[in-house]
Design a protein around this motif. Structure first.
Motif, mmCIF file in Angstrom:
data_model
loop_
_atom_site.group_PDB
_atom_site.id
_atom_site.type_symbol
_atom_site.label_atom_id
_atom_site.label_comp_id
_atom_site.label_asym_id
_atom_site.label_seq_id
_atom_site.Cartn_x
_atom_site.Cartn_y
_atom_site.Cartn_z
ATOM 1 N N VAL A 52 -136.922 26.238 14.328
ATOM 2 C CA VAL A 52 -137.693 25.588 15.390
ATOM 3 C C VAL A 52 -138.508 24.405 14.876
ATOM 4 C CG1 VAL A 52 -137.797 27.642 16.844
ATOM 5 C CG2 VAL A 52 -139.620 27.214 15.177
ATOM 6 N N GLN A 53 -138.714 24.325 13.565
ATOM 7 C CA GLN A 53 -139.514 23.234 13.014
ATOM 8 C C GLN A 53 -139.139 22.991 11.560
ATOM 9 O OE1 GLN A 53 -142.402 23.291 10.661
ATOM 10 N NE2 GLN A 53 -142.524 21.102 10.937
ATOM 11 N N CYS A 54 -139.013 21.726 11.179
ATOM 12 C CA CYS A 54 -138.747 21.333 9.790
ATOM 13 C C CYS A 54 -139.750 20.280 9.349
ATOM 14 C CB CYS A 54 -137.351 20.706 9.644
ATOM 15 S SG CYS A 54 -135.998 21.864 9.661
ATOM 16 N N THR A 55 -140.020 20.284 8.065
ATOM 17 C CA THR A 55 -140.764 19.202 7.443
ATOM 18 C C THR A 55 -139.885 18.623 6.348
ATOM 19 O OG1 THR A 55 -142.868 20.290 7.888
ATOM 20 C CG2 THR A 55 -142.880 18.536 6.241
ATOM 21 N N ILE A 103 -137.114 19.945 1.883
ATOM 22 C CA ILE A 103 -137.190 20.341 3.287
ATOM 23 C C ILE A 103 -137.663 21.786 3.375
ATOM 24 C CG2 ILE A 103 -135.904 20.715 5.445
ATOM 25 C CD1 ILE A 103 -133.988 18.476 4.542
ATOM 26 N N SER A 104 -138.671 22.003 4.210
ATOM 27 C CA SER A 104 -139.127 23.360 4.525
ATOM 28 C C SER A 104 -138.914 23.573 6.019
ATOM 29 C CB SER A 104 -140.606 23.536 4.167
ATOM 30 O OG SER A 104 -141.410 22.686 4.946
ATOM 31 N N CYS A 105 -138.949 24.840 6.447
ATOM 32 C CA CYS A 105 -138.737 25.085 7.879
ATOM 33 C C CYS A 105 -139.365 26.387 8.321
ATOM 34 C CB CYS A 105 -137.245 25.068 8.223
ATOM 35 S SG CYS A 105 -136.299 26.446 7.581
ATOM 36 N N ILE A 106 -139.443 26.504 9.641
ATOM 37 C CA ILE A 106 -139.859 27.732 10.305
ATOM 38 C C ILE A 106 -138.737 28.092 11.266
ATOM 39 C CG2 ILE A 106 -141.545 28.815 11.849
ATOM 40 C CD1 ILE A 106 -143.588 26.722 10.775
ATOM 41 N N ALA A 107 -138.329 29.367 11.248
ATOM 42 C CA ALA A 107 -137.257 29.845 12.121
ATOM 43 C C ALA A 107 -137.741 31.092 12.875
ATOM 44 C CB ALA A 107 -136.009 30.170 11.304
ATOM 45 N N VAL A 108 -137.185 31.272 14.073
ATOM 46 C CA VAL A 108 -137.577 32.393 14.921
ATOM 47 C C VAL A 108 -136.336 33.078 15.469
ATOM 48 C CG1 VAL A 108 -138.859 33.065 17.000
ATOM 49 C CG2 VAL A 108 -139.706 31.209 15.563
ATOM 50 N N ARG A 109 -136.359 34.415 15.485
ATOM 51 C CA ARG A 109 -135.252 35.181 16.076
ATOM 52 C C ARG A 109 -135.324 35.173 17.574
ATOM 53 N NH1 ARG A 109 -134.926 40.145 11.872
ATOM 54 N NH2 ARG A 109 -134.306 38.781 10.236
#
Length: 126
Positions: free
Chosen positions: A74-77, A120-126
């Motif tokens: 849902v979000q990357c940096t 690159i870092s990220c946030i993921a959601v199920r």
């Protein structure tokens, strides 16, 4: 809140006191990945496009370690040591996130570990 460390041998081992990712309930917080080949432990030597592919393959391996895919992100940096590489990085990035691209910010930084050009870092959601 549950908290689980996610680790996979298909992505580079952490090179400091951090985890590849932390899963809290249904949200995965992925640490930044650079272009380290998990098989050799060495940085990829090549173009910024090749480096970006390795970074995103590493991100994908961490996602798989949590039974997720790029579609869960849902979000990357994106961290770049040279903002002039933005177009080339963006072109590769778009191949990995082509259905519903996540929210994203891209910033230029003075330096990255191991002289990487992209992280690159990220946030993921199920």
């Amino acid at each position: 809140m549950s908290r689980t460390t996610v680790t996979t041998p298909r992505a580079p081992a952490a090179i400091g006191p951090y985890s590849q990712a932390i899963l809290t309930d249904d949200t995965l917080y992925c640490s930044g990945q650079i272009a380290i080949d998990p098989d050799t432990g060495h940085m990829v030597n090549g173009s910024v496009e090749e480096e970006t592919r390795r970074v995103l393959d590493n991100v994908g391996a961490v996602l798989q370690g949590a039974s997720m895919t790029y579609e869960n992100v849902v979000q990357c940096t994106v961290f770049l040591t040279d903002v002039n590489d933005y177009a080339q990085v963006n072109e590769v990035y778009g191949r990995y996130f082509n259905e519903t691209p996540p929210a994203r910010q891209a910033v230029q930084v003075a330096a990255l570990p191991r002289s990487a050009r992209v992280e690159i870092s990220c946030i993921a959601v199920r």
